[in-house]
Design an enzyme around this catalytic site. Structure first.
Site, PDB file in Angstrom:
ATOM      1  N   LYS A   1       0.834  -1.215   0.000  1.00 63.83           N
ATOM      2  CA  LYS A   1       0.000   0.000   0.000  1.00 63.83           C
ATOM      3  C   LYS A   1       0.862   1.256   0.000  1.00 63.83           C
ATOM      4  CE  LYS A   1      -4.478  -1.364   1.452  1.00 63.83           C
ATOM      5  NZ  LYS A   1      -5.622  -1.161   2.317  1.00 63.83           N
TER       6      LYS A   1
ATOM      7  N   LYS B   1      -6.461  -9.593  -9.620  1.00 63.43           N
ATOM      8  CA  LYS B   1      -7.613  -9.861  -8.768  1.00 63.43           C
ATOM      9  C   LYS B   1      -8.758  -8.885  -9.087  1.00 63.43           C
ATOM     10  CE  LYS B   1      -8.516 -10.253  -3.829  1.00 63.43           C
ATOM     11  NZ  LYS B   1      -7.990 -10.146  -2.483  1.00 63.43           N
TER      12      LYS B   1
ATOM     13  N   LYS C   1     -12.754  -3.068  -7.669  1.00 61.24           N
ATOM     14  CA  LYS C   1     -13.473  -1.915  -8.197  1.00 61.24           C
ATOM     15  C   LYS C   1     -12.479  -0.929  -8.804  1.00 61.24           C
ATOM     16  CE  LYS C   1     -16.252   2.016  -7.122  1.00 61.24           C
ATOM     17  NZ  LYS C   1     -16.296   3.130  -6.189  1.00 61.24           N
TER      18      LYS C   1
END
Ligand code: SF4
Length: 330
Positions: free
Chosen positions: A111, A191, A194
């Site tokens: 991240k 994967k 959204k």
């Protein structure tokens, strides 16, 4: 009954990756365990987001989860920020967590790369909040995908460390791996998510889903209708394995692919048919629940009440053990 805790971020929509990767598993587990399922908005604010959408997204997600089949009466579905104990216990756990352990977390490293301009303390502290989420209800069962196993291990370590220092308080939880740990996106590259735009939403219409399915990549060996293929190399086949519960039908597709007995478009039409058998009832329930938003909000309020009571008891116990003043003594 053992306690189960799991969470899901309010990203604005649910897709079949969420459904087959996590939610379907929760539908069974909710009757086996005392289940706490949280819309984890406090986790979601560790990256850039639009405050004006957050509340609606959290509510919509809850609505979607109930539509998927979470039991309105039994399962304690709640919104994380409505239960202040999560943040309070996070702070307490921060004081027993070595910084190096957090810096080594794979998800933090990923991240931090993804959000270079916003590497905030919350992003680093994410696993501690997750540990608090689970342990505040003394959770023992945590259904997760493989990418979250490290965080469950971390939670066990937090519980051990706290228990060793302040006395036996928390159980050591275990990860309950989902049968479908990773659902690939419609592009077949990564994967389903959204943010990557490679998803099939559970509330999407049959026509919209077909628009995504029809051009989706298949086994590249099937250039012509008469070319045989290898279903295991095809993302569409992986969806068949999820959406087609009958093994003989999945085998029919696999055999048809290997022998060029069916074309890719026929195969995709079959998939759409099976997918809609699952999505149609969810969409119907969603439409019904959408006409009763007040009732759904009342259920979330009641669940948050229960969660505040249960988590409040844990906070009291923790404070007693740590020599802190419980709030009721002030
Ligand atoms: S027939 Fe089906 S499984 Fe085989 S390559 Fe085409 S879409 Fe994929």
């Amino acid at each position: 009954m053992k306690v189960l805790f799991t969470g899901i971020q309010p990203t604005g929509l649910l897709h079949i990756g969420n459904y087959y990767g996590a939610i379907r598993n929760w539908l069974d587990l909710q009757y086996k365990y005392d289940s706490y399922i949280s819309v984890v908005d406090l986790h979601a604010i560790t990256i850039e987001y639009d405050p004006k959408d957050m509340r609606d997204n959290s509510f919509e997600l809850a609505l979607g989860l109930f539509a998927c089949g979470l039991d309105l009466k039994k399962t304690k579905l709640f919104i994380q920020s409505e239960v202040p104990g999560h943040a309070e216990l996070t702070w307490i756990f921060n004081t027993i967590t070595p910084l190096g352990e957090l810096e080594r977390m794979t998800q933090f490293k990923d991240k931090a790369k993804q959000h270079r301009k916003n590497v905030n303390v919350g992003l680093l502290d994410y696993p501690v909040l997750q540990a608090a989420d689970i342990l505040i209800y003394k959770g023992e069962i945590v259904p997760v995908g493989e990418d979250q196993v490290q965080h469950v291990e971390f939670t066990r370590e937090v519980a051990r460390r706290f228990n060793a220092r302040y006395g036996d308080t928390f159980p050591e939880c275990q990860a309950e791996l989902t049968a479908t740990p990773r659902v690939m996106g419609i592009d077949g590259d990564s994967k389903m998510s959204k943010s990557k735009g490679n998803f099939i939403g559970i509330l999407e219409s049959r026509e919209d889903i077909w628009e995504k399915l029809a051009p989706a990549p298949t086994d590249p060996a099937r250039v012509k209708r008469s070319d045989p293929g290898t279903p295991e190399k095809c993302n569409i086949y992986s969806y068949h394995q999820l959406a087609t519960p009958e093994p003989e039908l999945t085998e029919y597709v696999a055999e048809g692919c290997r022998t060029a007995g069916i074309g890719c478009l026929d195969c995709k039409r079959k998939l759409l048919e099976n997918l809609m058998k699952v999505l149609d009832p969810i969409q119907e329930r969603y439409a019904t629940l959408s006409t009763k938003k007040g009732e759904v909000r009342d259920i979330l309020d009641r669940n948050a009440d229960v969660c505040r009571k249960v988590s409040g008891q844990t906070i009291l116990e923790v404070k007693e053990r740590m020599g802190l003043t419980p709030i009721w003594k002030i």
